[in-house]
Write a protein that holds these residues in place. Structure first.
Motif, short mmCIF file in Angstrom:
data_model
loop_
_atom_site.label_atom_id
_atom_site.label_comp_id
_atom_site.label_asym_id
_atom_site.label_seq_id
_atom_site.Cartn_x
_atom_site.Cartn_y
_atom_site.Cartn_z
N THR A 173 36.11 65.99 94.98
CA THR A 173 36.36 66.01 96.11
C THR A 173 36.61 64.20 96.46
O THR A 173 37.86 63.52 97.09
CB THR A 173 35.77 66.26 97.40
OG1 THR A 173 34.83 67.67 97.45
CG2 THR A 173 35.72 65.39 99.09
N VAL A 174 35.58 63.56 96.20
CA VAL A 174 35.58 61.98 96.04
C VAL A 174 36.85 61.62 94.67
O VAL A 174 37.59 60.97 95.29
CB VAL A 174 34.78 61.55 94.91
CG1 VAL A 174 34.95 60.14 94.06
CG2 VAL A 174 33.12 61.53 95.86
N HIS A 175 37.38 62.52 94.41
CA HIS A 175 38.53 62.08 92.65
C HIS A 175 39.81 62.14 93.64
O HIS A 175 40.73 61.42 93.41
CB HIS A 175 38.83 63.62 91.97
CG HIS A 175 39.52 63.23 90.69
ND1 HIS A 175 39.42 61.86 90.10
CD2 HIS A 175 40.95 63.84 89.98
CE1 HIS A 175 40.85 61.35 89.13
NE2 HIS A 175 42.01 63.09 90.00
N VAL A 176 39.92 63.38 94.83
CA VAL A 176 41.50 63.30 96.05
C VAL A 176 41.00 62.28 96.56
O VAL A 176 42.28 61.65 96.63
CB VAL A 176 41.13 65.00 96.35
CG1 VAL A 176 42.25 64.63 97.65
CG2 VAL A 176 41.34 65.38 95.61
N ILE A 177 40.09 62.00 96.73
CA ILE A 177 40.32 60.14 98.31
C ILE A 177 40.44 60.09 97.00
O ILE A 177 41.35 58.57 97.67
CB ILE A 177 38.66 60.83 98.22
CG1 ILE A 177 38.47 61.98 99.13
CG2 ILE A 177 38.75 59.42 99.69
CD1 ILE A 177 36.90 61.58 100.43
N ALA A 178 39.59 59.30 95.62
CA ALA A 178 39.69 58.46 95.65
C ALA A 178 41.67 57.94 94.46
O ALA A 178 42.03 56.96 94.43
CB ALA A 178 39.07 57.93 94.04
N THR A 179 42.43 59.01 94.61
CA THR A 179 43.48 58.90 93.57
C THR A 179 44.47 59.45 95.13
O THR A 179 45.83 59.25 94.37
CB THR A 179 43.81 60.27 92.66
OG1 THR A 179 43.91 61.37 93.07
CG2 THR A 179 42.60 59.83 91.64
#
Length: 141
Positions: A115-121
């Motif tokens: 989830t954090v990866h999707v937000i960050a990218t």
């Protein structure tokens, strides 16, 4: 060349139901896996499995323990996975695996990491709720 690694004769080519995410952030690998003491970069990752570059076909298709790591985060995700297929390409091979089980809160931690990866990218601004829906949503490829 795709190699079916066994598993009862059924067609078990690695097809995930959930969205896969490239294991890079800002051009650098951020997700890693430790298998048999070797830390290896992941190619992609989902809630169901992962793939990693492999120079030769893996031996066998049995279950193996793994440790997932993400750069900048001290927590780890541990569990068991199994090889699903090996595809030989122009730049080497790709070994596709699926998760069999997670230790403790590993599945929830992986969901949070993705989830954090999707937000960050993301190229547009998205909320945590939207990112979580993408992580648990169907594969687009």
């Amino acid at each position: 060349m795709a190699e079916d690694l066994g598993n009862g004769g059924a067609d078990h080519r690695e097809r995930r139901r959930r969205q896969r995410f490239v294991a890079k952030r800002w051009g650098s690998v951020c997700f890693w896996i430790v298998i048999d003491g070797q830390r290896l970069p992941l190619n992609d990752l989902s809630l169901e499995g992962f793939s990693l570059p492999a120079g030769v076909p893996p031996l066998g298709s049995g279950a193996f323990p793994f440790v997932l790591q993400i750069d900048g985060v001290p927590d780890e995700v541990r569990g068991l996975a199994e090889g699903m297929n090996f595809v030989l390409g122009a730049e080497g091979g790709l070994f596709g695996c699926r998760f069999l089980s997670f230790e403790g809160e590993g599945a929830a931690r992986l969901h949070d990491w993705l989830t954090v990866h999707v937000i960050a990218t993301a190229t547009i601004r998205i909320s945590e709720k939207e990112a979580a829906a993408i992580v648990t949503g169907p594969s687009l490829i």
